[in-house]
Design a protein around this motif. Structure first.
Motif, mmCIF file in Angstrom:
data_model
loop_
_atom_site.group_PDB
_atom_site.id
_atom_site.type_symbol
_atom_site.label_atom_id
_atom_site.label_comp_id
_atom_site.label_asym_id
_atom_site.label_seq_id
_atom_site.Cartn_x
_atom_site.Cartn_y
_atom_site.Cartn_z
ATOM 1 N N LEU A 76 -20.037 13.597 -10.318
ATOM 2 C CA LEU A 76 -20.531 12.498 -10.489
ATOM 3 C C LEU A 76 -21.108 12.218 -11.582
ATOM 4 O O LEU A 76 -21.402 11.278 -12.581
ATOM 5 C CB LEU A 76 -20.376 11.720 -9.494
ATOM 6 N N TYR A 103 -13.705 -3.439 -17.275
ATOM 7 C CA TYR A 103 -12.856 -2.471 -15.712
ATOM 8 C C TYR A 103 -13.474 -1.331 -15.636
ATOM 9 O O TYR A 103 -14.390 -0.809 -14.813
ATOM 10 C CB TYR A 103 -11.235 -1.978 -15.760
ATOM 11 N N THR B 10 -18.862 5.007 -3.448
ATOM 12 C CA THR B 10 -19.148 3.945 -6.025
ATOM 13 C C THR B 10 -17.849 4.115 -6.403
ATOM 14 O O THR B 10 -16.934 4.689 -6.100
ATOM 15 C CB THR B 10 -19.923 6.165 -6.801
ATOM 16 N N GLY B 11 -17.979 2.364 -6.809
ATOM 17 C CA GLY B 11 -16.634 2.281 -7.091
ATOM 18 C C GLY B 11 -15.582 1.340 -6.483
ATOM 19 O O GLY B 11 -14.781 1.044 -7.173
ATOM 20 N N ALA B 14 -15.619 -2.396 -7.827
ATOM 21 C CA ALA B 14 -15.228 -2.184 -8.697
ATOM 22 C C ALA B 14 -13.549 -2.268 -8.521
ATOM 23 O O ALA B 14 -12.818 -3.018 -9.175
ATOM 24 C CB ALA B 14 -15.456 -1.465 -9.648
ATOM 25 N N VAL B 15 -12.829 -1.152 -7.622
ATOM 26 C CA VAL B 15 -11.375 -1.231 -7.898
ATOM 27 C C VAL B 15 -10.721 -2.526 -7.097
ATOM 28 O O VAL B 15 -9.750 -3.262 -7.351
ATOM 29 C CB VAL B 15 -10.926 0.208 -7.133
ATOM 30 N N LYS B 18 -10.855 -5.507 -8.586
ATOM 31 C CA LYS B 18 -9.491 -5.326 -9.390
ATOM 32 C C LYS B 18 -8.296 -5.046 -8.752
ATOM 33 O O LYS B 18 -7.319 -6.152 -9.733
ATOM 34 C CB LYS B 18 -10.030 -3.897 -10.799
ATOM 35 N N GLU B 19 -7.972 -4.521 -8.278
ATOM 36 C CA GLU B 19 -6.984 -4.883 -8.112
ATOM 37 C C GLU B 19 -6.533 -5.817 -6.702
ATOM 38 O O GLU B 19 -5.334 -6.611 -6.894
ATOM 39 C CB GLU B 19 -6.145 -3.702 -7.006
ATOM 40 N N ASP B 22 -5.657 -8.437 -10.154
ATOM 41 C CA ASP B 22 -3.777 -8.402 -10.215
ATOM 42 C C ASP B 22 -2.655 -8.863 -8.810
ATOM 43 O O ASP B 22 -2.031 -9.671 -9.397
ATOM 44 C CB ASP B 22 -3.795 -6.025 -10.183
ATOM 45 N N GLU B 99 -0.131 4.089 -11.590
ATOM 46 C CA GLU B 99 -0.982 5.478 -12.207
ATOM 47 C C GLU B 99 -0.795 6.119 -13.523
ATOM 48 O O GLU B 99 -1.043 6.487 -14.753
ATOM 49 C CB GLU B 99 -2.224 5.434 -11.704
ATOM 50 N N ARG B 102 1.391 4.899 -16.167
ATOM 51 C CA ARG B 102 1.010 3.743 -17.313
ATOM 52 C C ARG B 102 -0.227 4.875 -18.118
ATOM 53 O O ARG B 102 -0.727 3.969 -18.950
ATOM 54 C CB ARG B 102 0.267 2.595 -17.038
ATOM 55 N N THR B 104 -3.159 5.323 -17.001
ATOM 56 C CA THR B 104 -4.509 5.665 -16.675
ATOM 57 C C THR B 104 -5.523 5.509 -15.943
ATOM 58 O O THR B 104 -6.175 6.155 -15.976
ATOM 59 C CB THR B 104 -4.331 3.381 -16.351
ATOM 60 N N ARG B 107 -8.436 8.450 -17.040
ATOM 61 C CA ARG B 107 -9.288 7.086 -17.877
ATOM 62 C C ARG B 107 -9.840 6.560 -16.870
ATOM 63 O O ARG B 107 -10.946 6.929 -16.532
ATOM 64 C CB ARG B 107 -8.276 5.982 -18.874
ATOM 65 N N VAL B 108 -9.428 6.242 -15.486
ATOM 66 C CA VAL B 108 -9.924 5.856 -14.526
ATOM 67 C C VAL B 108 -10.391 6.917 -13.523
ATOM 68 O O VAL B 108 -12.267 6.963 -13.088
ATOM 69 C CB VAL B 108 -8.668 4.948 -13.063
ATOM 70 N N LEU B 109 -10.082 8.525 -13.609
ATOM 71 C CA LEU B 109 -10.493 9.207 -12.258
ATOM 72 C C LEU B 109 -12.094 9.649 -13.306
ATOM 73 O O LEU B 109 -13.280 10.923 -13.491
ATOM 74 C CB LEU B 109 -10.067 10.095 -11.911
ATOM 75 N N ILE B 113 -16.709 8.601 -10.339
ATOM 76 C CA ILE B 113 -15.987 7.857 -9.252
ATOM 77 C C ILE B 113 -15.663 8.703 -8.752
ATOM 78 O O ILE B 113 -14.722 9.498 -9.116
ATOM 79 C CB ILE B 113 -14.802 6.633 -9.117
ATOM 80 N N LEU B 118 -11.043 4.780 -5.849
ATOM 81 C CA LEU B 118 -9.395 4.058 -5.889
ATOM 82 C C LEU B 118 -8.347 3.936 -4.848
ATOM 83 O O LEU B 118 -7.891 3.221 -4.752
ATOM 84 C CB LEU B 118 -9.163 5.799 -6.972
#
Lengths: 314, 321
Positions: A76, A103, B10-11, B14-15, B18-19, B22, B99, B102, B104, B107-109, B113, B118
Motif C-alpha cells: 500500500l 473513482y 482501505t478503499g 469507495a468500491v 461505486k458498485e 452501478d 474488470e 474491460r 480496469t 488500474r484499480v489494483l 488497496i 475490491l
C-alpha cells in the motif's frame, strides 16, 4: 536533475512460472527525475518486471526496493507513491472521464476537498478538458491513453510507470504523449516506461535497459550502448549513382563492416568519423558519390546488431 | 512469508459506493426488479382474492399472503425461491471477470488497496442492492395486505415477516457468493453466467430427483417394507440429509418453519412424539426460530464458504489478462 537519489532498485530479481523464468535475475536502478526505458520485444519480461515493482505479482527471488520500501511487505505504501498506466488501459464505459478519475482518486485516498480541482487540472494538462463529461465508451485509443496519463498525474506520485504508453497510437498522438511524458520529467517525476518500439521512445529516454528473454542484455544511455555494441559505433550511409565499391570501402583502415543495401547503397560501420576517407575511396574506385550521411546510432540498429553477433537472436 | 502491512479495508467504502451506484443505475437491475415486482405482486394479489373469501378467521392472515398459492399461480415464496437466485446471479456473475475484460483491474489494483477490499466491496454492494429490492417488495406486500384485507398485522406476524426477510436476504447472499465465485473462476462473463445458472438448475430442479435415486440405491426396498407398507426410516433420513445440500431445500424448510407457525418438525415424526400435542396449534415464535436455526446457519455458512473460495481464487490470480 538527471542524476538524483535512487527511487527503484532491483537486484537479481526473478519471476518464475513453473520452470519457465519470465524474468531471470535482472538488476535495475532508476533515479529521481530521469526517464528510464524498458525496451524489448513482446514477452521479454518487461510487463512482469513492472508488475513486480508494483507488488501486483509475486517475486520469486531477488531484492527489490521502491522508495526504500519492499513492495512485497508494504504494497500500500509503495502504491501510494507510484502511479501506473497499464498496457492497453481500459475504463468503465458507463462512467464519464471525470467519474472514472474520481473513482480512482477515492481509491487512492486523495483528500475529498481537492479531488475535483485536481481532476480538472490533470485533464487540462493532457488536453481532455473539453471531454471530461463524456462517457469513456466514446473515447478513441489516443484519448484513453491520455486519460490514463491524467490518472497518473492526478495521483501526484513521484514515480510514474507507463507500460507501452505509445502502442497503437498514430504518430501525432505519439508525439503529444511523449511531450506530456517530458513534462512529467520536468516536474521531477521518475518515469519508467516500457515499449517494444525502440525508435519511438529513444527520443525521450535518458537511460534504457534492453530486455531479451527475461534478461537485461544491455543497460545505459543510448550513446553508451552504441559504444558498447557498435564498437565506438559510427554508421555512415553511402549512396552512389552506380554500384557501390564495397570491397574498396571495406579495405579502408578503421572500417569494421560494410552492409550492402541494394546495389547502390551501403551502410559502413567504422570506429570513427570516416566520411572524408569514404568519399575519397568511392571516387578512387571510379564511383559517383550521391550521398554520405552519418547516422545517429539508433536503438533498433544496436538491438539488431547485438543479436546478429554470437548472442543468437531467437 | 513476509507479512503485509496496512489495512485490508482501505478503499472498501469507495468500491462499495461505486458498485452500488452501478447496480442501482444499471438496465440489468431494472429488468430484474420489474420481473420480481410483477410476478411477486401477481402472486400476492391473487392470494388476497382467495383470503378475502375463505379464511377470515385465520390468526396468521398476513403470513398467508406469502404462502397462499392460487392455482395455477405459485405462492409468493415459491416465486421468490425461484427469482432470488436469478437476481443474485444477475448481479454477480460478471463482478470480477468484467474488470479483467474491460482492462480496469490492473488500474484499480495499482491504487493503494488490497484485493480484499475490491472483492468484499463488490459482494456487499450486491447484497445491499438485493436487500434494498427485497425490503421494498416486502413493504409493498405488507401495504397491499393492509389496504386490501383491512386487518392490521399482529406483532408476531410482523416479527415472523421480518425473519422471513432476513432468511430471504441470506439466501440471496448465498447465490451472490456462487455468482462471485463463478466470476473469479471463469474469464468469460457468458461462461460464468451459464455455470452459475446451471448450478441453480441442478440444485433446484435436478437435485431432488437425483437424491431420490441415490437414496434408493443405498437403501434398497426391503421385503418387510413391501409387505407392511412402511417406509424405510434410514432411507428417509438419508434422503433428507442429502437434499439439504441444496440451498433451495434449506430456504424452503426455513420458510416453512417461520411462515407456518403450526410446523413442529422438519423431518420424519413418530407417532409417540405426537402424544399430548395439540395438533395444528401454532408454536411460539422463539420455538419456530429454534426449529429453523440450523437451516439459516447452513445458508449463511454456505455463503461464507463460497465467498472464501472466491477470495482464495482471486488472491492467486495473475493481474495481467
Amino acid at each position: 536533475m538527471a542524476t538524483g537519489e535512487t527511487v527503484i532498485e532491483a537486484r537479481r530479481l526473478q519471476k518464475r512460472y513453473g520452470t519457465v523464468a519470465a524474468v531471470d535475475g535482472i538488476d535495475l536502478t532508476v533515479r529521481r527525475g530521469e526517464i528510464f526505458g524498458l525496451l524489448g520485444p513482446n514477452g521479454a519480461g518487461k510487463t512482469t518486471t513492472i508488475l513486480m515493482l508494483l507488488g501486483l505479482t509475486e517475486v520469486s527471488a531477488g531484492e527489490l526496493q521502491v522508495h526504500g520500501l519492499d513492495p512485497r511487505r508494504d504494497p500500500l505504501a509503495v502504491k501510494r507513491r507510484v502511479a501506473y498506466l497499464p498496457d492497453s488501459v481500459g475504463f468503465y464505459d458507463t462512467l464519464s472521464a471525470r467519474e472514472n478519475l474520481r473513482y480512482m482518486a477515492r481509491l487512492a485516498g486523495l483528500p475529498r476537498a481537492e479531488i475535483d480541482k485536481r481532476i480538472d487540472e490533470s485533464l487540462g494538462r493532457v488536453g481532455l478538458a473539453g471531454a471530461k463529461e463524456l462517457k469513456t465508451a466514446a473515447f478513441s485509443r489516443g484519448m484513453k491513453q491520455r486519460l490514463g496519463l491524467a490518472e497518473v498525474l492526478l495521483k501526484g506520485a513521484d514515480i510514474a510507470i507507463l507500460d507501452e504508453p505509445t502502442s497503437g497510437l498514430d504518430p501525432q498522438a505519439t508525439f503529444e504523449l511523449l511531450d506530456i511524458i517530458r513534462d512529467m520529467k520536468r516536474d521531477g517525476i521518475a518515469v519508467l516506461l516500457s515499449s517494444h518500439l525502440l525508435d519511438r521512445v529513444q527520443a525521450v529516454c535518458d537511460r534504457v535497459a534492453l530486455f531479451h528473454q527475461g534478461r537485461i542484455v544491455l543497460q545505459g544511455t543510448v550513446a553508451e550502448l552504441a559504444q558498447q555494441v557498435l564498437g565506438g559505433g559510427f554508421s555512415i550511409e553511402v549512396a552512389t549513382a552506380g554500384p557501390v565499391p564495397a570491397a574498396a570501402l571495406a579495405a579502408l583502415p578503421g572500417v569494421q563492416q560494410v552492409v550492402e543495401r541494394g546495389t547502390d547503397r551501403a551502410l559502413v560501420i567504422a570506429d570513427r568519423d570516416l566520411r572524408a576517407g569514404l568519399a575519397r575511396a568511392v571516387l578512387a574506385a571510379g564511383g559517383a558519390l550521391l550521398q554520405l550521411v552519418a547516422i545517429e546510432p539508433s536503438l533498433d540498429v544496436i538491438y539488431r546488431r547485438y543479436f546478429e553477433g554470437d548472442h543468437g537472436y531467437a | 512469508m513476509a507479512t503485509r502491512s496496512g489495512s485490508p479495508w482501505t478503499g472498501l467504502g469507495a468500491v462499495f459506493v461505486k458498485e452500488l451506484a452501478d447496480h442501482l443505475g444499471s438496465a440489468r437491475m431494472l429488468i430484474l426488479e420489474w420481473l420480481v415486482l410483477l410476478t411477486g405482486i401477481g402472486a400476492v394479489y391473487t392470494a388476497i382474492q382467495d383470503l378475502k373469501t375463505t379464511t377470515q378467521q385465520d390468526p396468521f392472515l398476513f403470513l398467508r399472503l406469502f404462502t397462499h398459492a392460487h392455482q395455477p399461480l405459485p405462492s409468493f415464496i415459491a416465486v421468490l425461491g425461484f427469482l432470488i437466485p436469478l437476481v443474485a446471479i444477475g448481479l454477480g456473475f460478471d463482478a470480477i471477470n468484467s474488470e479483467f475484460n474491460r482492462r480496469t483491474l490492473s488500474r484499480v489494483l495499482a491504487q493503494p488497496i488490497y484485493r480484499d477490499a475490491l472483492l468484499l466491496g463488490k459482494f456487499l454492494a450486491g447484497l445491499a442492492t438485493l436487500a434494498i429490492g427485497l425490503v421494498a417488495l416486502w413493504l409493498l406486500i405488507m401495504g397491499l395486505g393492509l389496504v386490501m384485507l383491512g386487518v392490521p398485522p399482529s406483532g408476531e406476524e410482523m416479527l415472523r415477516g421480518l425473519a422471513f426477510l432476513a432468511v430471504a436476504i441470506a439466501y440471496g447472499g448465498l447465490w451472490l457468493a456462487v455468482a462471485l465465485f463463478c466470476s473469479v473462476l471463469f474469464r468469460s462473463a457468458a461462461t460464468s453466467a451459464l455455470a452459475a445458472l446451471g448450478l441453480w438448475l441442478l440444485v433446484s430442479v435436478l437435485w431432488p430427483i437425483i437424491v431420490r435415486f441415490i437414496a434408493q440405491a443405498i437403501y434398497p426396498t426391503s421385503p418387510a417394507e413391501l409387505l407392511l407398507g412402511l417406509p424405510n426410516l434410514g432411507r428417509l433420513e438419508f434422503q433428507q440429509a442429502l437434499s439439504r445440500i441444496s440451498p433451495n431445500t434449506l430456504f424452503g424448510e426455513a420458510l416453512l418453519g417461520i411462515l407456518h407457525p403450526g410446523t413442529r418438525a422438519l423431518g420424519p415424526v413418530f407417532l409417540e412424539q405426537l402424544q399430548g400435542a395439540l395438533m395444528g396449534a401454532p408454536l411460539p415464535l422463539a420455538q419456530s426460530l429454534l426449529l429453523v436455526w440450523p437451516q439459516v446457519t447452513g445458508l449463511v455458512a454456505g455463503a461464507i464458504f463460497l465467498f472464501v473460495g472466491a477470495y482464495v481464487g482471486f488472491q492467486r490470480q495473475e493481474v495481467r489478462a
